[in-house]
Design an enzyme around this catalytic site. Structure first.
Site, PDB file in Angstrom:
ATOM      1  N   CYS A  86      -2.116  -2.732   8.248  1.00 13.40           N
ATOM      2  CA  CYS A  86      -1.992  -3.720   7.173  1.00 13.40           C
ATOM      3  C   CYS A  86      -0.753  -4.598   7.321  1.00 13.40           C
ATOM      4  CB  CYS A  86      -1.993  -3.018   5.823  1.00 13.40           C
ATOM      5  SG  CYS A  86      -3.540  -2.139   5.482  1.00 13.40           S
ATOM      6  N   LYS A 128      -7.180  -4.163  -3.073  1.00 17.19           N
ATOM      7  CA  LYS A 128      -7.816  -4.793  -1.918  1.00 17.19           C
ATOM      8  C   LYS A 128      -8.624  -3.781  -1.118  1.00 17.19           C
ATOM      9  CE  LYS A 128      -3.811  -4.430   1.239  1.00 17.19           C
ATOM     10  NZ  LYS A 128      -4.376  -3.633   2.331  1.00 17.19           N
ATOM     11  N   ASP A 173       0.781  -1.247   0.000  1.00 17.24           N
ATOM     12  CA  ASP A 173       0.000   0.000   0.000  1.00 17.24           C
ATOM     13  C   ASP A 173       0.808   1.291   0.000  1.00 17.24           C
ATOM     14  OD1 ASP A 173      -1.892  -1.981   0.275  1.00 17.24           O
ATOM     15  OD2 ASP A 173      -2.544  -1.395   2.265  1.00 17.24           O
TER      16      ASP A 173
END
Length: 211
Positions: free
Chosen positions: A121, A88, A27
């Site tokens: 995450c 995602k 990310d």
């Protein structure tokens, strides 16, 4: 589905072998850049590791959290050689697509983690990987959060859970293993410049991010 296999505590600290390793880039997206502690410095390290994955032929798996709203991976990172780039919404990187890739490559036993955010995450991905029996090396200088305290507590939790919290250089030289490695000089060129201070040095106020 992820395979589950048992490893001793000694094995979890075992060598980082290129042929058994996969890089996870989590990310590193456009909209996060202004809000993440030491983003510029972490980006520098991630760029180095992405280059290492290309030079050494190590699989690179990339995720992007809700790119419609948060943008795609920053342009400074050349992920054109990535095995897969997955969009995602869940926080963990272990989406069905990534889990399928891992299941198809049983030779991969070690995951090197980098990206953001360390306490969300990254942490959730690492805990899932450890539960599945993977060795996980978290690059402390290639991960961050909006708040440096969240970042530091995430590293403490992950170390306690069984992950190896380490640095990019330590990992790079483990992957090479020998000065006579055929790619040594090419990789050495990447590490001639010292890793930038990303708010990890001892003595710093842990609540203060980089300037």
């Amino acid at each position: 589905f992820l395979r589950i296999f048992k490893m001793s505590s000694l094995a979890m600290e075992g060598p980082v072998l290129a042929e058994e390793t996969v890089f996870f880039l989590c990310d590193m997206q456009e909209k996060f850049a202004p809000t993440i502690c030491c983003f510029k410095q972490v980006l520098t390290v991630c760029r180095r590791m992405v280059d290492v994955s290309r030079i050494l032929g190590i699989p690179l798996l990339v995720t992007e959290q809700y790119p419609k709203g948060l943008g795609h991976t920053v342009s400074e990172l050349d992920i054109s050689h990535a095995t897969k780039v997955v969009e995602k919404t869940k926080f963990s990187m272990l989406t069905p697509e990534i889990s399928e890739i891992l299941a198809e490559k049983p030779e991969l036993k070690t995951v090197v983690m980098m990206g953001i955010e360390a306490h969300v995450c990254i942490q959730q991905t690492v805990l899932e990987l450890l539960a599945a029996g993977y060795r996980v090396h978290v690059l402390a200088d290639a991960c961050s959060s909006r708040n440096n305290i969240d970042r530091m507590f995430a590293y403490k939790r992950l170390r306690k859970a069984g992950a190896v919290v380490t640095t990019n250089e330590a990992t790079i030289f483990q992957l090479l293993g020998d000065k006579n490695h055929p790619k040594f000089k090419e990789v050495q060129a990447l590490v001639k410049t010292l890793t930038p201070d990303s708010g990890l040095w001892s003595g710093k106020d842990p609540s203060v991010c980089c300037e």
